[in-house]
Design a protein around this motif. Structure first.
Motif, PDB file in Angstrom:
ATOM      1  N   LEU A  69       9.869 -16.465  80.069  1.00 18.18           N
ATOM      2  CA  LEU A  69       9.234 -17.664  79.515  1.00 18.18           C
ATOM      3  C   LEU A  69       7.966 -17.998  80.298  1.00 18.18           C
ATOM      4  O   LEU A  69       6.923 -18.300  79.702  1.00 18.18           O
ATOM      5  CB  LEU A  69      10.203 -18.836  79.572  1.00 18.18           C
ATOM      6  CG  LEU A  69       9.656 -20.183  79.093  1.00 18.18           C
ATOM      7  CD1 LEU A  69       9.256 -20.120  77.631  1.00 18.18           C
ATOM      8  CD2 LEU A  69      10.695 -21.285  79.320  1.00 18.18           C
ATOM      9  N   LYS A  96       2.344 -20.557  71.370  1.00 14.64           N
ATOM     10  CA  LYS A  96       3.481 -21.420  71.669  1.00 14.64           C
ATOM     11  C   LYS A  96       4.711 -20.561  71.929  1.00 14.64           C
ATOM     12  O   LYS A  96       4.877 -19.498  71.342  1.00 14.64           O
ATOM     13  CB  LYS A  96       3.800 -22.374  70.506  1.00 14.64           C
ATOM     14  CG  LYS A  96       2.791 -23.484  70.274  1.00 14.64           C
ATOM     15  CD  LYS A  96       2.808 -24.520  71.399  1.00 14.64           C
ATOM     16  CE  LYS A  96       1.819 -25.647  71.112  1.00 14.64           C
ATOM     17  NZ  LYS A  96       1.808 -26.656  72.191  1.00 14.64           N
ATOM     18  N   CYS A  97       5.593 -21.097  72.776  1.00 15.98           N
ATOM     19  CA  CYS A  97       6.925 -20.530  72.962  1.00 15.98           C
ATOM     20  C   CYS A  97       7.942 -21.588  72.556  1.00 15.98           C
ATOM     21  O   CYS A  97       7.774 -22.770  72.858  1.00 15.98           O
ATOM     22  CB  CYS A  97       7.160 -20.106  74.406  1.00 15.98           C
ATOM     23  SG  CYS A  97       6.200 -18.665  74.920  1.00 15.98           S
ATOM     24  N   VAL A 127       4.480 -18.149  78.253  1.00 18.51           N
ATOM     25  CA  VAL A 127       4.115 -19.510  77.871  1.00 18.51           C
ATOM     26  C   VAL A 127       2.617 -19.766  78.039  1.00 18.51           C
ATOM     27  O   VAL A 127       2.040 -20.592  77.310  1.00 18.51           O
ATOM     28  CB  VAL A 127       4.966 -20.535  78.656  1.00 18.51           C
ATOM     29  CG1 VAL A 127       4.499 -20.663  80.099  1.00 18.51           C
ATOM     30  CG2 VAL A 127       4.956 -21.887  77.953  1.00 18.51           C
TER      31      VAL A 127
END
Length: 252
Positions: free
Chosen positions: A170, A179-180, A174
């Motif tokens: 992540l 977007k994550c 990120v």
């Protein structure tokens, strides 16, 4: 028997389970088990029982392999892989992001996949060699080829080890992707990859019932699906699904 017959039955079972779950939204829910990062509901069991009856009434010699146990003839060449509520925590908290996932595997090959979202009345389906659809309309993975334009789902599992493995992934993406997201339903994440809403889904530890239907959907929609067993837990797998157009390697 044709795969179309299997697909029709899977769709019918998923829709029936979806109506069952919708009818219990907002009611008091019986919890079978609270875990640190998960909840097991009595409705999980009842939803799988409903799906199992639907499938085995039509195909009594088939096997059922689901999150809530097995049923049927476990020696059969045909095995239904069932997640009766994918996103149980979301469902319990009233978050309308959960689904039913049903796949059929014939001698190891997935030949049918259905993912049904009762909250949005969306149903993804595909059979081997067929065109994947969302509510009857053909779907395809995203054509975006720049990570800076992409929306990724980064899934987190429930153990300390897998959370620790997921956080660096992540952290890496990120700042690179548009977007994550962490939405809480692996099957819906894969359905979203298949229809181009997401560009990729990465998860370090899931079960087969979480991803079986999504695998055939993503691949049929032109995408790439990679999975490998975890060395620390043979019952879990790591998954990376995408359009196939992005560089998803995590580099130092």
């Amino acid at each position: 028997m044709s795969t179309s017959t299997y697909l029709e039955t899977a769709v019918s079972a998923a829709l029936a389970a979806g109506e069952f779950l919708r009818s219990h939204v907002g009611t008091a829910l019986e919890v079978n088990e609270f875990a640190a990062h998960d909840i097991k509901l009595e409705l999980d069991v009842r939803s799988q029982e409903l799906i199992t009856k639907h499938l085995l009434d039509r195909f009594p010699d088939h096997a059922i392999y689901g999150e809530e146990g097995i049923a049927g003839n476990q020696q059969s060449d045909f095995q239904w892989i069932v997640d009766p509520i994918d996103g149980t925590v979301n469902y319990f908290y009233g978050i309308p992001h959960y689904c039913i996932s049903i796949a059929l595997r014939e001698r190891g090959e997935i030949i049918v996949g259905v993912i049904h979202d009762p909250s949005r009345h969306e149903t993804w389906q595909v059979e081997r060699g067929g065109t994947p659809t969302l509510n009857g309309k053909p779907i395809h993975v995203s054509t975006r080829n720049q990570l800076s334009d992409a929306v990724l789902s980064i899934g987190f599992a429930k153990s300390k080890e897998t959370i620790s493995a997921g956080l660096p992934v992540l952290d890496y993406f990120v700042s690179k992707a548009r977007k994550c997201r962490l939405m809480g339903s692996a099957a819906l994440d894969l359905a979203y990859v298949a229809c181009g809403r997401y560009d990729a889904y990465i998860e370090s530890s899931v079960s087969l019932w979480d991803v079986a239907a999504g695998k055939i959907l993503v691949e049929a929609a032109g995408g790439k699906f990679e999975m490998k067993p975890r060395t620390d837990n043979p019952d879990k797998i790591s998954v990376r699904a995408s359009s196939g157009l992005l560089d998803l390697e995590v580099r130092p």
